[in-house]
Scaffold this motif. Structure first.
Motif, short mmCIF file in Angstrom:
data_model
loop_
_atom_site.label_atom_id
_atom_site.label_comp_id
_atom_site.label_asym_id
_atom_site.label_seq_id
_atom_site.Cartn_x
_atom_site.Cartn_y
_atom_site.Cartn_z
N THR A 45 0.76 -1.34 0.00
CA THR A 45 -0.16 0.00 -0.05
C THR A 45 0.96 1.29 0.22
O THR A 45 0.62 2.41 -0.51
N THR A 46 2.10 1.13 0.80
CA THR A 46 3.19 2.27 0.76
C THR A 46 3.43 2.69 -0.80
O THR A 46 3.46 3.73 -1.14
N LEU A 47 3.71 1.33 -1.38
CA LEU A 47 4.27 1.94 -3.03
C LEU A 47 3.09 2.21 -3.68
O LEU A 47 3.44 3.28 -4.67
N LEU B 141 -1.10 1.54 10.67
CA LEU B 141 -0.94 0.02 10.29
C LEU B 141 -1.58 -0.50 8.97
O LEU B 141 -2.32 0.29 8.44
N SER B 142 -0.81 -1.38 8.40
CA SER B 142 -1.37 -1.81 7.03
C SER B 142 -2.57 -2.44 7.17
O SER B 142 -3.24 -3.13 8.39
N GLY B 143 -3.55 -2.84 6.12
CA GLY B 143 -4.58 -3.42 5.95
C GLY B 143 -4.72 -4.64 6.83
O GLY B 143 -5.43 -5.03 7.54
N GLY B 144 -3.91 -5.63 6.55
CA GLY B 144 -3.72 -6.93 7.08
C GLY B 144 -3.57 -6.98 8.52
O GLY B 144 -3.91 -7.68 9.27
N GLN B 145 -2.67 -5.62 8.96
CA GLN B 145 -2.27 -5.47 10.56
C GLN B 145 -3.46 -4.96 11.07
O GLN B 145 -3.62 -5.80 12.10
#
Ligand SMILES: Nc1ncnc2c1ncn2[C@@H]1O[C@H](COP(=O)(O)OP(=O)(O)OP(=O)(O)O)[C@@H](O)[C@H]1O
Ligand SMILES: Nc1ncnc2c1ncn2[C@@H]1O[C@H](COP(=O)(O)OP(=O)(O)OP(=O)(O)O)[C@@H](O)[C@H]1O
Ligand SMILES: [Mg+2]
Ligand SMILES: [Mg+2]
Lengths: 224, 224
Positions: A45-47, B141-145
């Motif tokens: 997602t960062t990319l 946090l990322s989506g999965g986190q």
């Protein structure tokens, strides 16, 4: 068309420093269908946020058709983003009290006449199987229906590049493959570039190229 | 333990009437690991909301250990829900400015001493691989986190029944299978009932029974 050179993204929090992207080199040509895979937290997602000009790298270069994105003002970057990219966000980002039709119309607001706008939005919703949910608000839609509204919204302005972050995450396999067929058609017939994040290999393989991230690094880059 | 008899849910909107669930009969015994599959919009989340006492059916009966849930006051239903169920919502429902640790601690607030609470919450986060993200807020946090914080939160009170709506939707296959191993262990060792919605067959097959919904009806019910 898109070149990332030595691209790094570091997040500093009170708790710790996160190297979300670690010196990424990546070239993406126009009309390519590219999948990005990798573990949860690997930097996908960062990319996508950097590719879509929603976020700036900590260091390194991002060139679009030779233009250095960091040389643009915020306004110029926002305008470039609106002209080039269609987004399907990992968390959809639908507007709470707007119907599906109004959400999908929204990117067209600056572009065309009112009657054509409603028609184009309705056609985009029909292509994702939601013609009978056009007047529903997000809280009346299932998770997968919300995701499909977000997909329809990304298509409606015919962008040059679609950035789709887990666009089939909430969809059963049949519906997911219908969406993939739409993306493939956009690439093959309209020459649109589609960059797709997914954790499902059978979805990733609809593309012609799959790159895999791990801890912010590209660890593999394959033609499929 | 759980009995649904002739259960129906109808949504009326200005646009149209939706038969989200159409006369569902379903018995779920204690300590069962059940998967629910079906197309986007087939009624899975609606069924989960009724099972978890978050919503009421339009007609039909819902019995928990012989108790008719519709005979309870709102307060009694809320208390039953808090005692019996742990939820992983399809859209996570994390609280915006709270750290992962604080989110997971929250269901324990009424139950135990402060020092044990933090320890239990930390252990739940460790079991889903997030010990180094404990102090991060959802937007870091990322989506999965985020999804894994929601999973940890559902486990921490050792509920009798876990209702998990697409709990691996945002996770790569490795991380998804680690979560399934946790659920399977809860069923086999602690006798917890796990009811899991998923659109991925290889995830559904971690359970011992798979039911499939289509247009609000159960069209298949198989042991796996
Ligand atoms: N509040 C509501 N008002 C009107 N219709 C609703 C409401 N909530 C859900 N629906 C409709 O009920 C149907 C079933 O919704 P539900 O959320 O149970 O589907 P689902 O099986 O969970 O789908 P998905 O896999 O996409 O999450 C959908 O067609 C949806 O549009
Ligand atoms: N604003 C932020 N501040 C601090 N750390 C962040 C921030 N945003 C993301 N991160 C961290 O950067 C890492 C990469 O996040 P990213 O969202 O790119 O992962 P991802 O590959 O999309 O994961 P997923 O598959 O779970 O969606 C994660 O470990 C995350 O905790
Ligand atoms: Mg992500
Ligand atoms: Mg759902």
């Amino acid at each position: 068309m898109i070149e990332l050179k030595n691209l790094t993204k570091i997040y500093k929090t009170d708790a710790e420093t996160v190297n979300a992207l670690n010196s990424i080199d990546l070239d993406i040509s126009s009309g390519q269908f590219l999948s990005i895979m990798g573990q949860s937290g690997s930097g996908k997602t960062t990319l996508m946020n950097i590719l879509g000009c929603l976020d700036n790298p900590s260091s390194g270069k991002y060139l679009i058709n030779g233009l250095d994105v960091s040389s643009l003002s915020d306004d110029q970057r926002a305008r470039l983003r609106g002209e080039l990219f269609g987004f399907v966000f990992q968390s959809y980002n639908l507007i709470p009290r707007m119907s599906a039709l109004e959400q999908v119309e929204l990117p067209l607001m600056y572009q065309i006449e009112n009657k054509d706008r409603k028609l184009k939005a309705a056609q985009a919703l029909e292509s994702v199987g939601l013609v009978d949910r056009m007047h529903f608000n997000p809280n009346q839609l299932s998770g997968g229906q919300q995701q499909r509204v977000a997909i329809a919204r990304s298509l409606v302005v015919n962008p040059q590049v679609i950035l789709a972050d887990e666009p089939t995450g909430a969809l059963d396999s049949n519906t997911g493959e219908e969406i993939m067929a739409i993306f493939r058609e956009l690439v093959e017939i309209k020459g649109i570039t589609v960059i797709l994040v997914t954790h499902e290999l059978h979805i990733a393989e609809f593309a012609s190229r799959v790159i895999t991230l791990k801890d912010g690094l590209i660890i593999s880059d394959k033609k499929v």
